[in-house]
Design an enzyme around this catalytic site. Sequence first.
Site, short mmCIF file in Angstrom:
data_model
loop_
_atom_site.label_atom_id
_atom_site.label_comp_id
_atom_site.label_asym_id
_atom_site.label_seq_id
_atom_site.Cartn_x
_atom_site.Cartn_y
_atom_site.Cartn_z
N HIS A 23 -5.61 -24.74 -14.99
CA HIS A 23 -6.43 -24.99 -16.18
C HIS A 23 -5.92 -24.20 -17.39
CE1 HIS A 23 -9.82 -27.43 -17.02
NE2 HIS A 23 -10.78 -26.53 -17.01
N ASN A 54 -15.22 -24.46 -21.37
CA ASN A 54 -16.26 -25.39 -21.80
C ASN A 54 -16.94 -24.98 -23.10
OD1 ASN A 54 -17.64 -23.26 -20.73
ND2 ASN A 54 -18.93 -24.45 -19.36
N ASP A 84 -4.36 -29.03 -19.72
CA ASP A 84 -3.98 -29.60 -18.44
C ASP A 84 -4.56 -31.02 -18.32
OD1 ASP A 84 -6.53 -28.11 -18.41
OD2 ASP A 84 -6.70 -28.83 -16.35
N ASN A 140 -13.51 -30.49 -20.00
CA ASN A 140 -14.58 -29.77 -20.69
C ASN A 140 -14.13 -29.11 -22.00
OD1 ASN A 140 -16.60 -30.46 -18.89
ND2 ASN A 140 -16.17 -28.72 -17.55
#
Length: 196
Positions: A26, A76, A101, A122
Site C-alpha cells: 500500500h 483513508n 498501488d 481509500n
Amino acid sequence: MAGTDDGVWLVVGLGNPGPAYAGHRHNIGYLVTDELASRMGSSFRSHKSGRADVVEGRLALGGPRVVLARGRGYMNESGGPVKALASFYKVEPDHVIAIHDELDIAFGALRIKFGGGDNGHNGLKSMRSSFGTGDFYRVRAGIGRPSGRQDVADFVLSNYSTVERKELPFQVSDAADAVESLISDGLEKTQQRFNS
C-alpha cells in the site's frame, strides 16, 4: 493539462505513515516520492500545516516547481492534507499527481491516467471527496491481486514477497520517470511510454 505551462505541480505519494507500514504494498507512493526527493537532492520536512511532509524543488533544470508530499495521517484520510497543500500552494486538481498501488494491474506494471473513479482505493476516495472531483492524474503502480483466499486488505497491508522486493526498485524508478514525463511531456506521450 500537463506539459503545457509552468504552474506548480503537487505530487502526492499515497501510503500510511511510520516504520510499521514502510514495506507494505500500500506504500508504493511513499517509495516513489522518496526516489523523486533523492533525484531533487532533498529530503522531506514537515509542512507548516503539520499534516504532511514535503519537498519543494524542480525535477528538471528550468522545469516547473514541484512539491512532493506525503500525508502524516492514514491512507483513508489522505484527502484533507492533500487539499490543504493544494490550497496552500495554489495548485488546481489538474496539476496534482497521485501515486498509488493498484490491485487490478500486475505487479511491476504501470498505468498512467487522468481522472476516473477510485476503484475501491481509500486514498483516492478520500482525495475525490476532499477535492470534489476525480480530475487529477494517477500513476498506478501494479501490485496484482492476492493468490488463494487472502483478504485484499491483508494483502495490501503486507510486505512484498522476496521475489517482488528484487524487482521493486525497477518499478519505483519507472514510476518516478513517469511522474517526470507527465510534468514535462504531458499525458499522451507518458501513456505511450509507460502504460504496459
